[in-house]
Design a protein around this motif. Structure first.
Motif, short mmCIF file in Angstrom:
data_model
loop_
_atom_site.label_atom_id
_atom_site.label_comp_id
_atom_site.label_asym_id
_atom_site.label_seq_id
_atom_site.Cartn_x
_atom_site.Cartn_y
_atom_site.Cartn_z
N GLN A 62 0.99 -1.40 -0.14
CA GLN A 62 0.04 -0.11 0.06
C GLN A 62 0.94 1.21 0.00
OE1 GLN A 62 -3.46 0.07 2.58
NE2 GLN A 62 -4.03 1.68 1.42
N ARG A 63 0.41 1.96 -0.70
CA ARG A 63 1.22 3.47 -0.81
C ARG A 63 0.41 4.52 -0.33
NH1 ARG A 63 5.95 2.99 -4.01
NH2 ARG A 63 6.75 1.21 -2.91
N TYR A 64 0.78 5.74 0.00
CA TYR A 64 0.01 6.56 0.51
C TYR A 64 0.44 8.10 0.01
CZ TYR A 64 -0.76 3.29 4.04
OH TYR A 64 -1.01 2.18 4.63
N TYR A 65 -0.17 9.03 0.27
CA TYR A 65 0.02 10.24 -0.71
C TYR A 65 0.04 11.49 0.18
CZ TYR A 65 -0.56 14.13 -4.37
OH TYR A 65 -0.31 14.92 -4.88
N CYS A 66 1.31 12.32 -0.02
CA CYS A 66 1.27 13.51 1.06
C CYS A 66 1.22 14.47 -0.36
CB CYS A 66 2.70 13.21 1.54
SG CYS A 66 3.08 14.84 2.24
#
Ligand SMILES: [Zn+2]
Ligand SMILES: [Zn+2]
Length: 711
Positions: free
Chosen positions: A693-697
């Motif tokens: 899973q990747r996240y966004y900033c």
């Protein structure tokens, strides 16, 4: 318990359990594949109440998970019985004493304890103990000691009235054992409670029961634990603001609900708590005085008629009447719904049945599903129909009186409803409202039992064939009375024969409503009936013909069907003629009736055949307010399993989105390390490996970490 189950039920339970296991194993397997947002099935499977309670409270107090709590509850259940309040109270205290897990401080422990007890009281099936009971607040008494305030919120509604009230009991027990003082409400706080209840009732939503000022203040003075709440409404109370011990000026819905429930459920609460309070060292005797106060207030005596009568009319159900809600019958008023105990296949808890003809004579205003507010046992009942109870007795335009078994007949020509017919109410509703059982009118199921007992006593058998030869009545009718009394009944002559022979009362179907008539009117009626001309065919009485007279009214009140012929003659036919013939001894020389205050006693002292009171108790009812249950509108846009974005059109149509070939929507970010590709799925569609899973900033863009320095 399992030993008592029949084979059929055992198989049924087994089928349920096996299929449930199967469904769970399929669900667990498919979740473990990783296509879903979570890898586990997140609805825990519990079989028993103790397990449910543990899992429910553990979601708020993780320390209680597998702490031995459910085992201890099972142990207590063996001692006190399942669902006993004692279990809820003891388990609450033991959690508060940190016997299952340690807490940061004793306030947290006591709060968790009360929560556990509350969860047990609600059988672990609703979220009220978690969301409806917000927290335990420790506040200062005027003398500096500390007391408990229970902070409630709206979802406490889900607990149901009794359990909500019991949560206070549980809190009080913990309070006493942990050495805290009792709540000492001052005058302002008492008044605040009443003002707040009134504001809530009038400006927010109707309370099921709105306690009076006297009731509210009495409870506030005596409850050992304060009922507090978080503000649930935008509006402020209209008076008694800025009290030092009450944190908000806004209306506290949870407080209003619980306080009104204590007032409503006081009889039920007292019935149970009176037995256990000394053992638990709690003091709730004030409830007994409170109930007396309620009774005194409810019994709005209307004239001298009610003096000395044990059952008093209860006006609660018409107290907050609104325009357009017809009152079908007044409290205890003769001719209203006759109480009939029992259940039909379509009635049950808070669902009563009426005769289909009753719906018709009420102008079809009442239908299946209509909600009625009833005088007894209180609260409301949804209406269903049942055609094996007593139908209405009505007077037609020509003056004839009929027992309206088939609604469609005569429906156009009704001049007066003399009796509205039965209301079939289950015993459980009386139990639930803690309403004492009140007399029912004489009915077929009662007759059946008296008949059976009399046969056993006199002939030592209930065999229809033997009884038939002894009693001279067909075996079919005898077995009908014994086995299906609601649909099979003797005719009047047979019923009279049975009464003469066995001493059983006259069959209820032919029993006039004697208790509804004054003794002097009975005299009046008697002398009129003596003037009647008896018409025989052979030995059998076919009809009684009477001259028109004011005494006809008495016959109407007795509910005896009769015909009016060309406005001059009154004709009582067959069954009814035979009944009057016997009850008033029309074959004998003219006789005066004896003197009695009670008309049923009077007729019994005179007639060779005994009658029982047909009327029993009449119940007042009015139509409820179905519009109060508002339409449940789905807010926002519809949710679909597969996002179709705006491409799905207004209807979120899968087909339409498919025809566009692409959609725009928000998706989680995943990354497949082996293919080095972005994905929106947890499993890579190329290589079937698990993605990360990747996240966004906003600042760094896509990252591997859930949180970064930018928050
Ligand atoms: Zn891949
Ligand atoms: Zn960042």
């Amino acid at each position: 318990m399992s030993e008592q189950m029949s084979e059929r039920i055992k198989n049924y339970i087994n089928t349920l359990e096996n299929n449930l296991d199967k469904a769970y194993s399929v669900a667990i397997k498919s979740r473990s594949l990783g296509f879903d947002p979570e890898d586990e099935v997140d609805i825990p499977l519990t079989k028993t109440l103790p397990e449910r309670v543990e899992k429910l409270v553990a979601s708020a107090v993780p320390g209680l998970k597998e702490s031995g709590l459910s085992e201890r509850i099972s142990e207590l259940e063996k001692e006190y019985g399942a669902q006993a309040w004692e279990v809820a109270m003891i388990i609450a205290l033991e959690v508060a004493q940190q016997k299952f897990c340690k807490f940061q401080n004793s306030k947290d422990a006591m709060e968790a304890g009360i929560r556990t007890g509350f969860a047990y009281a609600t059988m672990g099936i609703v979220s009220a103990p978690l969301e409806g009971f917000i927290e335990l607040r420790i506040k200062k008494r005027k003398d500096g000691k500390e007391y408990f305030a229970m902070v409630y919120a709206g979802p406490v509604r889900g607990a149901g009235g009794t359990a909500a009230a019991v949560s206070l009991l549980i809190a009080d027990y913990v309070r006493v054992k942990m050495g805290y003082g009792a709540y000492d409400a001052d005058e302002n706080e008492k008044s605040r409670a009443f003002v707040e209840l009134t504001d809530y009732h009038e400006r927010v939503t109707n309370l099921q029961y709105k306690p009076s000022e006297e009731e509210t203040k009495y409870l506030q003075s005596h409850l050992p634990v304060e009922i507090d709440g978080d503000p649930t409404e935008e509006i402020d109370v209209s008076n008694y603001k800025d009290l030092p011990r009450i944190a908000t000026n806004r209306i506290r819905g949870g407080m209003c609900l619980v306080l009104s429930m204590v007032a409503l459920k006081a009889p039920k609460l007292w019935k149970a708590v009176s037995k256990i309070q000394s053992q638990f060292e709690i003091q709730w005797s004030f409830l007994s005085e409170f109930i007396a106060l309620q009774k005194k207030m409810k019994a709005q005596t209307s004239g001298s008629n009610d003096a000395g009568r044990k059952i008093l009319p209860d006006y609660t159900y018409i107290a907050d009447l609104v325009a357009g809600r017809p009152v079908l019958s007044f409290p205890l008023r003769s001719g209203g719904f006759r109480l009939r105990y029992g259940r039909s296949r379509v009635s049950g808890f808070s669902a009563a049945s009426l005769h289909p003809s009753s719906l018709f004579v009420l102008d079809k205003y009442i239908a299946t599903g209509t909600q009625l507010k009833t005088e007894r046992p209180g609260k409301a009942a949804a209406i269903t129909v049942c055609d094996s109870i007593e139908p209405p007795v009505v007077k037609l335009l020509d003056g004839s009186v009929v027992r309206l078994e088939h609604a469609d007949k005569h429906i156009e020509g009704i001049a007066e409803i003399i009796y509205l017919g039965d209301m079939l109410i289950s015993y459980g509703d009386f139990y639930d409202r803690a309403h004492p059982l009140i007399p029912a009118g004489y009915c077929e199921e009662w007759y059946s039992q008296e008949f059976e007992a009399a046969c056993k006593e006199k002939f030592n058998t209930t065999d229809p064939e033997i009884l038939s030869s002894e009693l001279g009545i067909s075996p079919k009718i005898i077995s009908g009375i014994l086995k299906s009394p609601l649909t099979k009944y003797p005719n009047a002559k047979e019923s009279i024969m049975l009464s003469m022979n066995l001493g059983v009362p006259l069959h209820p179907r032919f029993t006039p409503y004697f208790s509804q008539i004054a003794p002097h009117d009975l005299n009046d009626l008697n002398s009129w009936l003596q003037k009647g001309k008896l018409h025989f065919e052979g030995n059998s009485l076919e009809k009684i013909v009477l001259p028109m007279d004011h005494s006809k009214r008495h016959l109407e009140i007795l509910g005896v069907p009769h015909k009016v012929i060309s406005g001059e003659k009154i004709v009582v036919e067959k069954d009814e003629a035979n009944v009057l013939f016997v009850l008033f001894r029309l074959g004998d020389e003219k006789k005066e009736l004896p003197k009695f205050d009670d008309p049923v006693e009077l007729i019994n002292s005179f007639s060779p055949v005994k009658v029982r009171d047909k009327a029993g108790t009449f119940i007042g009812a009015r139509m409820g307010r179905p519009e109060k249950s508002k339409m449940r509108k789905l807010t926002g846009s519809p949710q679909t399993l597969f996002p179709v974005g705006n491409e799905g059109g207004r209807m979120r149509s899968f087909h339409e989105a498919l025809s566009r070939g692409k959609i725009k929507s928000s998706f989680p970010l995943f990354y497949c390390a082996s293919c080095q590709k972005d994905s929106i799925y947890r499993i890579c569609i190329n290589c079937r490996n698990k993605c990360e899973q990747r996240y966004y900033c906003r600042t760094c863009g896509v990252t591997a970490k859930q949180t970064c320095q930018h928050g």
